[in-house]
Design a protein around this motif. Structure first.
Motif, PDB file in Angstrom:
ATOM      1  N   VAL A 129      23.926  35.204  21.949  1.00 55.31           N
ATOM      2  CA  VAL A 129      23.412  34.550  23.248  1.00 55.31           C
ATOM      3  C   VAL A 129      24.624  33.805  23.740  1.00 55.31           C
ATOM      4  N   LEU A 130      25.542  33.164  22.831  1.00 56.66           N
ATOM      5  CA  LEU A 130      26.564  32.191  23.089  1.00 56.66           C
ATOM      6  C   LEU A 130      27.772  32.978  23.581  1.00 56.66           C
ATOM      7  N   THR A 131      27.591  33.744  24.703  1.00 55.89           N
ATOM      8  CA  THR A 131      28.671  34.341  25.374  1.00 55.89           C
ATOM      9  C   THR A 131      28.759  34.182  26.906  1.00 55.89           C
ATOM     10  N   VAL A 143      21.776  32.815  31.291  1.00 50.74           N
ATOM     11  CA  VAL A 143      20.431  33.266  31.077  1.00 50.74           C
ATOM     12  C   VAL A 143      19.846  32.298  30.392  1.00 50.74           C
ATOM     13  N   ALA A 144      20.132  31.918  29.087  1.00 54.12           N
ATOM     14  CA  ALA A 144      19.477  31.098  28.320  1.00 54.12           C
ATOM     15  C   ALA A 144      19.298  29.614  29.047  1.00 54.12           C
ATOM     16  N   THR A 147      21.349  31.380  18.270  1.00 47.59           N
ATOM     17  CA  THR A 147      21.694  31.780  19.443  1.00 47.59           C
ATOM     18  C   THR A 147      23.096  32.754  19.270  1.00 47.59           C
ATOM     19  N   GLY A 160      25.547  35.932  28.271  1.00 50.10           N
ATOM     20  CA  GLY A 160      24.066  35.562  27.936  1.00 50.10           C
ATOM     21  C   GLY A 160      23.683  34.022  27.957  1.00 50.10           C
ATOM     22  N   MET A 161      24.635  33.096  27.730  1.00 51.58           N
ATOM     23  CA  MET A 161      24.408  31.594  27.931  1.00 51.58           C
ATOM     24  C   MET A 161      23.839  31.587  29.259  1.00 51.58           C
TER      25      MET A 161
END
Length: 333
Positions: free
Chosen positions: A130-132, A138-139, A125, A135-136
Motif C-alpha cells: 500500500v505504501l506506493t 486510496v488508503a 501497509t 496505493g497510498m
C-alpha cells in the motif's frame, strides 16, 4: 548540518507540551487553540512528523526485521530508563497523592502505545504494497471517508485517538506522494485555513454563513466545531510538512533532545509541585515552567548522550539507503 527543520519542530512541540502541562499540573486549565489544548495540539504535530519520517525510514529500508529492530532501539531503551526515573521520584514523593494531579507518574507516555500501533500499520501497509504512489492515495482517502462518516461520534476513542491516527496517516501520505504535492504552493492556503479556523470570529463570519446558506438535501448537519476540526486536521499536516522539510533550515541542532524532554518533563514537574507544596509554597505557571526546564533539559541531554545516541549505533541500516536519525518525541525514525 541537518537539511530540514524536523529536529527544531520536535523540540518546539516538546517545549509546548511542558508549557501546557505547567497549567494542568497546577490544577489550571491548559491553553486552547483549535478547540484543543496546546499539549494535545503538540502531540498531533509529533504524529504528523512521525508519519512522514517513519514512512521515509521504511521506504529506505523495507526489511521487516530491520524496521522492527530500529523502532525498538529508538523507543524502548530510553523509555525504560525514563520509566525507572519516573517510578523512583513517584515513590519518593508518596505517589504525588497531594498534587493537583495525583498518582500519575508520567502522563504523556500513553501516546507511545499509539505510536507503536502506527509503526505496525506502516509495516503492514508496506508489506501488502500500500505504501506506493498508487496505493497510498486510496488508503488515505478511505481513512478520511471513514473519519467523516463518524464525525458526530462523541466517544473518547474517536475524539482523542482518531485525530492522532489521522495526523500520522496524513504525514505518511505526504511522504509517499511528496513528488506529486507542491508543498510550497499549498503552504500559504493551508496556513490561511488554519488561521481562519482558529479565529474567534470564525463561526459568525464564515462557517455558519456557509452552513446556513448552502442547500445540502438530506445531508448531515455539521456544527461549527466539527467544521473547524476538519479544517484543522486537513491543513496542519501540510503546514508542518512544508516547515519541516521544505522551508530553509533555521538552526543546526546536532543533539536531538526532544524525546528526553518529552519523557522526563512530567515527572520532573510533578516532583517540583510536590516539593513546593510540602513546603507551603504555591508555584505559579511561570515558576513551574522555568524550574521544569532547568532540570529537564540537562536530563534530556544526558539521555541523548548516554542512552539514545550510543543505542542508535546498533540500528540496522541499508548499505545504500541509510536510515534517518529520528522522528519525534513520540516517534523516532
Amino acid at each position: 548540518m541537518h537539511r530540514n527543520n524536523y529536529n527544531l519542530l520536535r523540540l518546539m512541540f516538546a517545549l509546548a507540551v511542558i508549557f501546557s502541562h505547567s497549567f494542568a499540573l497546577l490544577g489550571q486549565t491548559e491553553p486552547v487553540l483549535w478547540d484543543r489544548s496546546l499539549g494535545n495540539l503538540s502531540v498531533h504535530g509529533f504524529f504528523v512528523i512521525s508519519g512522514y519520517l517513519i514512512t521515509e525510514s521504511y521506504l529506505r529500508n523495507p526489511k521487516p526485521f530491520a524496521f522492527v529492530t530500529n523502532r525498538f532501539l529508538r523507543i524502548v531503551p530510553a523509555l525504560f530508563v525514563a520509566l525507572l526515573f519516573s517510578h523512583l521520584v513517584w515513590h519518593l514523593c508518596g505517589g504525588f497523592k497531594t498534587n493537583p494531579v495525583p498518582y500519575i507518574a508520567n502522563g504523556p507516555i500513553w501516546t507511545l502505545t499509539w505510536e507503536i500501533v502506527c509503526y505496525l500499520l506502516v509495516l503492514l501497509t508496506g508489506l501488502i504494497g500500500v505504501l506506493t504512489p498508487a496505493g497510498m492515495p486510496v488508503a488515505f482517502f478511505a481513512s478520511w471517508l471513514l473519519y467523516l462518516t463518524h464525525l458526530h461520534d462523541a466517544s473518547d476513542a474517536y475524539a482523542v485517538i482518531a485525530p492522532l491516527l489521522m495526523m500520522f496517516i496524513s504525514g505518511a501520505f505526504i511522504r509517499v506522494a511528496k513528488d506529486r504535492i507542491n508543498l510550497t504552493a499549498v503552504f500559504l492556503p493551508a496556513l490561511a485555513l488554519l488561521i481562519f479556523a482558529a479565529a474567534p470570529y470564525t463561526s459568525d463570519l464564515g462557517l455558519s454563513l456557509v452552513r446556513h446558506n448552502i442547500a445540502f438535501l438530506w445531508g448531515p448537519s455539521v456544527t461549527d466545531s466539527e467544521a473547524r476540526r476538519v479544517i484543522y486536521l486537513a491543513a496542519l499536516p501540510l503546514v508542518l510538512a512544508y516547515l519541516g522539510g521544505v522551508a530553509k533550515p533555521l538552526v543546526n541542532l546536532r543533539d536531538d533532545i526532544s524525546y528526553g524532554t518529552y519523557v522526563y518533563a512530567w515527572p520532573v514537574s510533578q516532583t517540583i509541585v510536590f516539593v513546593s507544596r510540602s513546603r507551603g509554597f504555591d508555584l505559579n505557571v511561570a515558576e513551574l515552567l522555568i524550574a521544569t526546564l532547568v532540570i529537564t533539559l540537562p536530563l534530556a541531554w544526558l539521555s541523548w548522550k548516554i542512552v539514545e545516541q550510543p543505542i542508535l549505533k546498533l540500528k540496522r541500516r541499508s548499505p545504500k539507503k541509510p536510515d534517518l536519525n529520528g522522528a519525534g518525541p513520540t516517534a523516532r525514525a
